[in-house]
Design an enzyme around this catalytic site. Sequence first.
Site, PDB file in Angstrom:
ATOM      1  N   TYR A 241      15.249  14.624  24.249  1.00  0.00           N
ATOM      2  CA  TYR A 241      15.922  14.754  23.057  1.00  0.00           C
ATOM      3  C   TYR A 241      15.546  16.160  22.391  1.00  0.00           C
ATOM      4  O   TYR A 241      14.328  16.398  21.831  1.00  0.00           O
ATOM      5  CB  TYR A 241      15.791  13.795  22.227  1.00  0.00           C
ATOM      6  CG  TYR A 241      16.705  13.818  21.042  1.00  0.00           C
ATOM      7  CD1 TYR A 241      17.773  13.487  21.016  1.00  0.00           C
ATOM      8  CD2 TYR A 241      16.127  14.100  19.805  1.00  0.00           C
ATOM      9  CE1 TYR A 241      18.964  13.439  19.934  1.00  0.00           C
ATOM     10  CE2 TYR A 241      17.157  14.444  18.707  1.00  0.00           C
ATOM     11  CZ  TYR A 241      18.555  13.992  18.704  1.00  0.00           C
ATOM     12  OH  TYR A 241      19.072  14.288  17.587  1.00  0.00           O
TER      13      TYR A 241
ATOM     14  N   GLU B  13      29.139   4.328  13.887  1.00  0.00           N
ATOM     15  CA  GLU B  13      28.459   4.360  15.362  1.00  0.00           C
ATOM     16  C   GLU B  13      27.782   3.049  15.781  1.00  0.00           C
ATOM     17  O   GLU B  13      26.828   2.669  15.048  1.00  0.00           O
ATOM     18  CB  GLU B  13      27.238   5.416  15.011  1.00  0.00           C
ATOM     19  CG  GLU B  13      27.683   6.969  14.754  1.00  0.00           C
ATOM     20  CD  GLU B  13      26.777   8.104  14.994  1.00  0.00           C
ATOM     21  OE1 GLU B  13      25.712   7.648  15.343  1.00  0.00           O
ATOM     22  OE2 GLU B  13      27.024   9.095  14.546  1.00  0.00           O
TER      23      GLU B  13
ATOM     24  N   ASP C 245      16.646  19.017  19.361  1.00  0.00           N
ATOM     25  CA  ASP C 245      17.648  19.473  18.322  1.00  0.00           C
ATOM     26  C   ASP C 245      18.162  20.501  18.824  1.00  0.00           C
ATOM     27  O   ASP C 245      17.688  21.484  19.765  1.00  0.00           O
ATOM     28  CB  ASP C 245      16.668  19.678  16.996  1.00  0.00           C
ATOM     29  CG  ASP C 245      16.027  18.533  16.268  1.00  0.00           C
ATOM     30  OD1 ASP C 245      16.799  17.268  16.504  1.00  0.00           O
ATOM     31  OD2 ASP C 245      14.946  18.542  15.813  1.00  0.00           O
TER      32      ASP C 245
ATOM     33  N   ARG D  46      19.995   5.679  26.081  1.00  0.00           N
ATOM     34  CA  ARG D  46      20.873   4.857  25.197  1.00  0.00           C
ATOM     35  C   ARG D  46      22.282   5.608  24.873  1.00  0.00           C
ATOM     36  O   ARG D  46      22.157   6.674  25.099  1.00  0.00           O
ATOM     37  CB  ARG D  46      20.183   4.732  23.641  1.00  0.00           C
ATOM     38  CG  ARG D  46      18.758   3.490  24.040  1.00  0.00           C
ATOM     39  CD  ARG D  46      19.283   2.294  24.171  1.00  0.00           C
ATOM     40  NE  ARG D  46      20.154   1.622  23.139  1.00  0.00           N
ATOM     41  CZ  ARG D  46      20.452   0.458  22.975  1.00  0.00           C
ATOM     42  NH1 ARG D  46      20.652  -0.186  24.154  1.00  0.00           N
ATOM     43  NH2 ARG D  46      21.064  -0.102  21.909  1.00  0.00           N
TER      44      ARG D  46
ATOM     45  N   ARG E  94      25.432   3.381  11.470  1.00  0.00           N
ATOM     46  CA  ARG E  94      25.644   4.140  10.314  1.00  0.00           C
ATOM     47  C   ARG E  94      27.060   4.449  10.324  1.00  0.00           C
ATOM     48  O   ARG E  94      27.846   4.351  11.260  1.00  0.00           O
ATOM     49  CB  ARG E  94      24.924   5.668  10.411  1.00  0.00           C
ATOM     50  CG  ARG E  94      25.108   6.495  11.491  1.00  0.00           C
ATOM     51  CD  ARG E  94      24.263   7.444  11.719  1.00  0.00           C
ATOM     52  NE  ARG E  94      24.429   8.435  12.623  1.00  0.00           N
ATOM     53  CZ  ARG E  94      23.975   9.682  12.828  1.00  0.00           C
ATOM     54  NH1 ARG E  94      22.988  10.235  11.798  1.00  0.00           N
ATOM     55  NH2 ARG E  94      24.318  10.591  14.023  1.00  0.00           N
TER      56      ARG E  94
ATOM     57  N   ARG F 128       6.974  11.246   1.568  1.00  0.00           N
ATOM     58  CA  ARG F 128       7.003  12.289   0.517  1.00  0.00           C
ATOM     59  C   ARG F 128       6.687  11.573  -0.800  1.00  0.00           C
ATOM     60  O   ARG F 128       7.509  10.718  -1.302  1.00  0.00           O
ATOM     61  CB  ARG F 128       8.169  13.035   0.565  1.00  0.00           C
ATOM     62  CG  ARG F 128       8.485  13.870   1.964  1.00  0.00           C
ATOM     63  CD  ARG F 128       9.701  14.643   1.753  1.00  0.00           C
ATOM     64  NE  ARG F 128      10.232  14.950   2.880  1.00  0.00           N
ATOM     65  CZ  ARG F 128      11.407  15.454   3.208  1.00  0.00           C
ATOM     66  NH1 ARG F 128      12.292  15.515   2.473  1.00  0.00           N
ATOM     67  NH2 ARG F 128      11.630  15.932   4.474  1.00  0.00           N
TER      68      ARG F 128
ATOM     69  N   ARG G  81       4.602   9.298  14.042  1.00  0.00           N
ATOM     70  CA  ARG G  81       4.312   9.582  12.623  1.00  0.00           C
ATOM     71  C   ARG G  81       5.498   9.385  11.869  1.00  0.00           C
ATOM     72  O   ARG G  81       6.861   9.132  12.286  1.00  0.00           O
ATOM     73  CB  ARG G  81       4.058  10.986  11.985  1.00  0.00           C
ATOM     74  CG  ARG G  81       4.896  12.133  12.504  1.00  0.00           C
ATOM     75  CD  ARG G  81       4.346  13.279  12.339  1.00  0.00           C
ATOM     76  NE  ARG G  81       5.517  14.403  12.715  1.00  0.00           N
ATOM     77  CZ  ARG G  81       6.018  14.782  11.662  1.00  0.00           C
ATOM     78  NH1 ARG G  81       6.318  14.350  10.523  1.00  0.00           N
ATOM     79  NH2 ARG G  81       7.294  15.691  11.964  1.00  0.00           N
TER      80      ARG G  81
END
Length: 372
Positions: free
Chosen positions: A348, A300, A350, A249, A280, A176, A172
């Site tokens: 991964y 990066e 958070d 990666r 970035r 917004r 997804r």
Amino acid sequence: MKEYDFLVVGAGLYGCTFAHEARKRGKKCLVIDKRDHIAGNIFTRNIEGINVHVYGAHIFHTSNKKIWDYVNSFIEFNRYTNSPIANYNGELYNLPFNMNTFYQLWKVKTPDEAKEIIQKQIAKLNIVDPQNLEEQALSLVGSDVYYKLIKEYTEKQWGRKATELPAFIIKRLPIRFTFDNNYFNDDYQGIPIGGYTKLISKMLEDIEVRLNIDYLKNRNELNDLADQIVYTGMIDEYYAYQFGTLEYRSLKFESQILDIQNFQGNAVVNYTDAKTPFTRIIEHKHFEFGTQDKTVITMEYPKEWTKSDEPYYPVNDFKNDKLFKKYKDLSNENGTVIFGGRLADYKYYDMHHVVGLALKKVAEVLKEGDLY
């Protein structure tokens, strides 16, 4: 009797949360790390009075108040809100995709105008069954958002064409239809005042820590020190890659100290075009609203992972997940080793997930109720 109840391999967030909670329950822990510092990939180093995120930007966010209160019990977090900017060939756009982005793209001023453009673009593409990441993204956000803000950035990040990446990578894409640049929807968000290393130092108070120790090269003698091992490293490396090597990666960081107060006006600017080799630029002082005379920036660069690199992002495609399951099944047969964290779980996470999983594992191992 062995000298320690737990030998924790890895002084990152998972290992240190586990060690802190075990010590709090009267257990004796030894925490080791092969690096020369604590805090793993959330390590921050003070440079020119600025807490630099050495291994890339880390922003704590969660909707779990208990987890938020838990990390704030060690150190106060500030009110930093992640609002990245996208730079596409010199054009600037707000992220995540919201009404500010759509105004910058099309000069539309109402949600209905933005929705109409997006839906027309999607309908024109006529993608019924997305077969790859490109088709999946196009079917969700249309062509303008995809080609300027997703395609080239994603291809840099993964080192592969978007048409060669599986569709499930983008399940997804949040859109917004409000003027809201807050990247995360979570109730709580911030950066520890003084840096993440300070947070980890608080967790490790009264716990023995040994650095520059490679567990896998010294595992026999180290195993003799403790009743149980908490292993937070790569699970395939623990088992000497006997079934094969899991793919990741990696990243390369290039930092500069600049003799100016403000380089880009924002903590995070993503470069979404193909010609810019990095993904970035981070300007670290903005994470803590710094007013120092100098600034530190970090570019990066994504890269293919080799065994001499730090693993950052697991490649969770079908092939790698199938391989991981073999290692996971093997680890479940190991009664003395507890595997946990993003490398051991090949997932991964958070940061709030890492804390929650460590708290849950301590309660499980010590047969106590899960308070979080």
